[in-house]
Every structure is written in C-alpha cells, then in structure tokens.
Design an enzyme around this catalytic site. Structure first.
Site, PDB file in Angstrom:
ATOM      1  N   HIS A  26       0.857  -1.187   0.000  1.00  0.00           N
ATOM      2  CA  HIS A  26       0.000   0.000   0.000  1.00  0.00           C
ATOM      3  C   HIS A  26       0.889   1.232   0.000  1.00  0.00           C
ATOM      4  O   HIS A  26       1.947   1.244   0.647  1.00  0.00           O
ATOM      5  CB  HIS A  26      -0.894   0.006   1.244  1.00  0.00           C
ATOM      6  CG  HIS A  26      -1.382   1.368   1.630  1.00  0.00           C
ATOM      7  ND1 HIS A  26      -0.768   2.126   2.619  1.00  0.00           N
ATOM      8  CD2 HIS A  26      -2.400   2.126   1.159  1.00  0.00           C
ATOM      9  CE1 HIS A  26      -1.409   3.272   2.747  1.00  0.00           C
ATOM     10  NE2 HIS A  26      -2.401   3.300   1.871  1.00  0.00           N
TER      11      HIS A  26
ATOM     12  N   ASN B 281       0.389   5.765  -0.267  1.00  0.00           N
ATOM     13  CA  ASN B 281      -0.341   6.982  -0.619  1.00  0.00           C
ATOM     14  C   ASN B 281       0.426   8.194  -0.121  1.00  0.00           C
ATOM     15  O   ASN B 281       1.163   8.122   0.862  1.00  0.00           O
ATOM     16  CB  ASN B 281      -1.769   6.971  -0.060  1.00  0.00           C
ATOM     17  CG  ASN B 281      -1.829   7.283   1.420  1.00  0.00           C
ATOM     18  OD1 ASN B 281      -1.752   8.440   1.824  1.00  0.00           O
ATOM     19  ND2 ASN B 281      -1.945   6.248   2.244  1.00  0.00           N
ATOM     20  N   THR B 282       0.271   9.286  -0.835  1.00  0.00           N
ATOM     21  CA  THR B 282       0.729  10.592  -0.363  1.00  0.00           C
ATOM     22  C   THR B 282      -0.353  11.597  -0.713  1.00  0.00           C
ATOM     23  O   THR B 282      -1.069  11.443  -1.704  1.00  0.00           O
ATOM     24  CB  THR B 282       2.077  11.025  -0.983  1.00  0.00           C
ATOM     25  OG1 THR B 282       1.962  11.031  -2.415  1.00  0.00           O
ATOM     26  CG2 THR B 282       3.199  10.085  -0.578  1.00  0.00           C
ATOM     27  N   ARG B 283      -0.457  12.642   0.077  1.00  0.00           N
ATOM     28  CA  ARG B 283      -1.569  13.570  -0.115  1.00  0.00           C
ATOM     29  C   ARG B 283      -1.237  14.939   0.481  1.00  0.00           C
ATOM     30  O   ARG B 283      -0.371  15.071   1.350  1.00  0.00           O
ATOM     31  CB  ARG B 283      -2.833  13.034   0.557  1.00  0.00           C
ATOM     32  CG  ARG B 283      -2.654  12.796   2.049  1.00  0.00           C
ATOM     33  CD  ARG B 283      -3.799  12.003   2.654  1.00  0.00           C
ATOM     34  NE  ARG B 283      -3.551  11.716   4.069  1.00  0.00           N
ATOM     35  CZ  ARG B 283      -2.854  10.680   4.504  1.00  0.00           C
ATOM     36  NH1 ARG B 283      -2.336   9.817   3.627  1.00  0.00           N
ATOM     37  NH2 ARG B 283      -2.651  10.491   5.793  1.00  0.00           N
TER      38      ARG B 283
ATOM     39  N   HIS C 160      -8.483  -5.426  16.982  1.00  0.00           N
ATOM     40  CA  HIS C 160      -9.341  -6.565  17.310  1.00  0.00           C
ATOM     41  C   HIS C 160      -8.689  -7.902  16.969  1.00  0.00           C
ATOM     42  O   HIS C 160      -9.170  -8.951  17.402  1.00  0.00           O
ATOM     43  CB  HIS C 160     -10.704  -6.439  16.613  1.00  0.00           C
ATOM     44  CG  HIS C 160     -10.660  -6.521  15.125  1.00  0.00           C
ATOM     45  ND1 HIS C 160     -10.433  -5.423  14.325  1.00  0.00           N
ATOM     46  CD2 HIS C 160     -10.810  -7.569  14.283  1.00  0.00           C
ATOM     47  CE1 HIS C 160     -10.457  -5.787  13.051  1.00  0.00           C
ATOM     48  NE2 HIS C 160     -10.678  -7.083  12.995  1.00  0.00           N
TER      49      HIS C 160
ATOM     50  N   GLY D  20     -18.154  12.174  -0.056  1.00  0.00           N
ATOM     51  CA  GLY D  20     -18.883  11.939  -1.288  1.00  0.00           C
ATOM     52  C   GLY D  20     -18.045  11.598  -2.493  1.00  0.00           C
ATOM     53  O   GLY D  20     -18.522  11.722  -3.624  1.00  0.00           O
TER      54      GLY D  20
END
Length: 297
Positions: free
Chosen positions: A133, A135-137, A197, A280
């Site tokens: 995985h 991601n960068t943002r 969990h 959304g």
C-alpha cells in the site's frame, strides 16, 4: 492564504499525477517481464482507466480524478493506482471530526477544503510476492494545510531480507531530510497499521505520517515527494525476486486469510476510507483497496 496557495495546490496535484504515471509504467513493465512461472501463460494485464467525478450537494463540480485498475494480470491479481483532486465544503460530521482530531479552529464558520493525492494498493497473484500500500496527499483549508502518507509492505509469506530492503530503501530517501525522520515515521506506521481486534500488525510496516506541517511548504512538499520516490526502488525489486516462485494450495490459503485481515483494517480503521466516503468521493475509487478474493474463519 487562498490565493497564495493556488500555485502550490497545482504543483502538488501535478506531482501526484506524475508519480501515478511513473508507477503505472513500472507495473506495466513488470507484467511484460513475467514470461515464466505459474502465471506465464496468462494474458498480460492492462490497466483500465476511468475518470472519477465528485459533485457537491447542490450538484456542482467538486473535482475528481483517475482510477487505474488492473485485474487478472500475470503478476497482479488486482492493483489500483488512483489520483484525485477534490474540493468543496466539509459536511458537519467531517467538520467535527477534523476539528476534534486536528484542533483546527473556525471549521464551522468556513468549512472549505481542497485535497489531492495518490493512493495505491497491489494484491498479487503469487503468494510469495508481497502486497503493498502507498499513498501521499496534501490537504488544505482556509485555516491550515498539511501533508500525509507513506507506504507499508503486506506480505502473507514473510521474508526477512525483503522487509530489510523495504525499510532500508525508505530510510535512504528520508535521511536527507533529517536522520530522525525514518525512525519516527517507521514507529508511526507500526502504530497506525495495527489491527486492534486481531491484536496484530497488518503487515511488516513501512513509514507513515499525517498532519505534517512545519510551516515551510517547500520543505514539506520535498519530503512528501521523496516518500513517493522511495516506493518503486523499495518495492519493485521484491516483486521481481518472488514472482516466479512456485506456490502450493497452502500458500494460497495463507494469502487469502491475510487478505481478510487487510480488508478488515481498511473497512474499520483506515482514515482515508472514512474520509473518502464521508465527503462523497466515488465509492468504487475509495474501496479500490479491497482484495478481489479473501477468506475468513
């Protein structure tokens, strides 16, 4: 602050697009190199690219992006490399969450936001090849801005030398920004990518940061870029090493059970999943991370 950041927003959005293009090219090359081993007779995988759109509550344009997904390839059973640039106003639930978690004043009075980033998840055909995985943002409001992201390795069959390579490559890309950063972001990843969990980590870790804002945008953007640049040299050599390895039915069963763990984490805990659905964005793009097949007991 808005006018001052228009150019910077464009820079960040363009960088995420370039990183997406570079990674897609690398993954296409991996598929082309797969000419032997258990999946060699399969058709070479290709990316299906779809534009995504986000609309505001009044129906006006609120940005979008590209969803690039390959299914049923020789190397990748499913891989998605998505980018988006979205904007608008945060709903009341998202405002409250943002104000509570980040301590940002004024969100109720001016809830505008802008966000851009890249998100990648790869699920492999070969159980010996690790899933991953990344991601960068960048996120902006009239009250604050910050960067976030990282990458983490998720093998179902662990190899110590692969884990070492992944972490070492990330360290080499982070050290020019300060030798304190890699230990800090590595520990943060261990904390973030934990499944309470199940009382265990999702994978073997990597790096992770959120809410990163030193006040020096250029410096923080440079760090974010190097987190992205670290991905290909950290990950692709591992796939090249493992993609021809023969596997057994027991190996495949181990892979499917590990994917169940991955799906649980992303649906229950992942902040990006929650934010995308709350604001959304295209649900298919948000849930791209889910594996094609998984197993639970």
């Amino acid at each position: 602050m808005t006018e001052h950041f228009d150019t910077r927003k464009a820079q960040a959005s363009a960088w995420f697009r370039q990183l997406r293009d570079d990674i897609v090219a690398e993954f296409n090359a991996l598929e082309a190199r797969q000419t032997k081993g258990p999946t060699a007779d399969m058709a070479q995988g290709t990316f299906e690219v779809t534009e995504t759109k986000r609309t505001s509550d009044d129906g006006s344009d609120a940005g979008g992006g590209l969803m690039s997904v390959m299914r049923g390839g020789r190397v990748f059973e499913k891989v998605g490399v998505n980018i988006s640039t979205v904007f608008g106003t945060l709903g009341e639930r998202a405002q409250m969450a943002m104000a509570a978690r980040k301590g940002i004043p004024g969100m109720k009075d001016d809830p505008r936001f802008w966000a851009a980033g890249i998100s990648l998840v790869a699920h492999m055909q070969n159980p010996h090849a690790p899933s991953v995985h990344m991601n960068t943002r960048m996120f902006w409001t009239p009250h604050a801005w910050w960067f976030g992201g990282g990458s983490d390795l998720n093998p179902c069959i662990e190899y110590d030398e692969d884990t070492t390579h992944f972490h070492q490559t990330q360290k080499e890309h982070l050290d020019p920004h300060g030798t304190h950063l890699h230990p800090k972001l590595k520990d943060w990843a261990d904390e973030y990518f934990y499944v309470p969990h199940r009382h265990r980590a999702r994978g073997v870790g990597g790096i992770f940061m959120d809410d990163h804002c030193t006040g020096d945008w250029d410096k923080d953007f440079a760090l974010t870029q190097d987190i992205g640049r670290a991905f290909v040299p950290a990950y692709v050599p591992l796939v090249d090493k493992r993609r021809d390895t023969p596997w057994t039915e027991a190996d495949k069963d181990t892979q499917l059970r590990h994917r169940g763990l991955y799906a649980e984490y992303n649906l229950v805990y992942d902040r990006g999943t929650k934010f995308g659905l709350e604001t959304g964005h295209d649900a298919n793009a948000v849930l791209m991370s889910l594996p094609p097949l998984a197993k639970w007991y």
